[in-house]
Design a protein around this motif. Sequence first.
Motif, short mmCIF file in Angstrom:
data_model
loop_
_atom_site.label_atom_id
_atom_site.label_comp_id
_atom_site.label_asym_id
_atom_site.label_seq_id
_atom_site.Cartn_x
_atom_site.Cartn_y
_atom_site.Cartn_z
N TRP A 118 -4.59 40.26 18.90
CA TRP A 118 -3.33 39.74 19.46
C TRP A 118 -2.72 38.66 18.56
O TRP A 118 -1.68 38.12 18.88
N GLY A 119 -3.40 38.34 17.48
CA GLY A 119 -2.85 37.39 16.52
C GLY A 119 -3.36 35.97 16.64
O GLY A 119 -3.04 35.12 15.81
N GLN A 120 -4.11 35.68 17.67
CA GLN A 120 -4.62 34.32 17.86
C GLN A 120 -5.65 33.97 16.79
O GLN A 120 -6.58 34.74 16.55
N LEU A 121 -5.45 32.83 16.13
CA LEU A 121 -6.42 32.32 15.16
C LEU A 121 -7.43 31.44 15.91
O LEU A 121 -7.07 30.43 16.48
N PHE A 125 -10.17 34.63 8.12
CA PHE A 125 -9.42 33.87 7.13
C PHE A 125 -10.18 32.60 6.75
O PHE A 125 -10.76 31.92 7.62
N PHE A 159 -11.43 30.96 10.13
CA PHE A 159 -10.82 31.43 11.36
C PHE A 159 -11.13 32.91 11.56
O PHE A 159 -11.28 33.66 10.60
N LYS A 183 -6.02 35.85 1.78
CA LYS A 183 -5.39 37.05 2.33
C LYS A 183 -6.18 37.64 3.48
O LYS A 183 -5.72 38.57 4.14
N ASN A 238 -10.70 29.06 15.79
CA ASN A 238 -11.46 28.21 14.88
C ASN A 238 -12.94 28.58 14.91
O ASN A 238 -13.56 28.59 15.99
N PHE A 241 -3.95 29.57 2.97
CA PHE A 241 -4.83 30.63 3.45
C PHE A 241 -5.10 31.65 2.36
O PHE A 241 -4.25 31.92 1.50
N GLN A 297 -9.10 36.00 13.40
CA GLN A 297 -7.85 36.38 14.06
C GLN A 297 -8.09 37.62 14.91
O GLN A 297 -8.49 38.66 14.38
#
Lengths: 112, 115
Positions: free
Chosen positions: A40-43, A86, A35, A104, A45, A102, A37
């Motif tokens: 804004w925090g959106q993961l 990630f 992923f 780190k 794919n 996950f 990120q």
Amino acid sequence: GIQVEQSPPDLILQEGANSTLRCNFSDSVNNLQWFHQNPWGQLINLFYIPSGTKQNGRLSATTVATERYSLLYISSSQTTDSGVYFCAVERRDTGANSKLTFGKGITLSVRP
Amino acid sequence: DAGVTQSPTHLIKTRGQQVTLRCSPKSGHDTVSWYQQALGQGPQFIFQYYEEEERQRGNFPDRFSGHQFPNYSSELNVNALLLGDSALYLCASSLFAGGPRNEQFFGPGTRLTVL
């Protein structure tokens, strides 16, 4: 439980450079995902790759399941590639869906 | 094709309060998983819902509870909020027993701040 280690923890690149991000895991897995990120925090794919090699544009990934590692390659990096990457794995102990574990994360900064 | 949606985007609560977060899965998916992501860390699995039942649970206290509705959407409830509950809460959807491909897709998250 299964352990996931990602390296290096931080990576700084000049725009146009290539990079390799590594993910090691401690046991056999049914699923492995990469992923990105965004700030804004959106993961987002990138790859579903429990084994083998896949490519998508400037990105490619390889998972060697027997040796318990996966690599994410970024070629000709761009500033928009910056963010946290990630690796997440699933070990399906009890059948059907299981949780993703996950690492780190690897913080990538691409400088113009 | 609608992706995973979550609401609200941001939330500020005080210690001791209760909070409810909501998630709608990707079209065609029937399983919802919730994750907590503290600052600087990877997401940690909270629990997973399928057929309106909790199927798996991570290492989180009973203050964290959930629900899944017949339309597959889900809620995460946290009671007696602590400062340490401040985090980004992520919802993921997938297909249960999805055969050879078991990919999870994430929503944009809810950022919870506990004061």
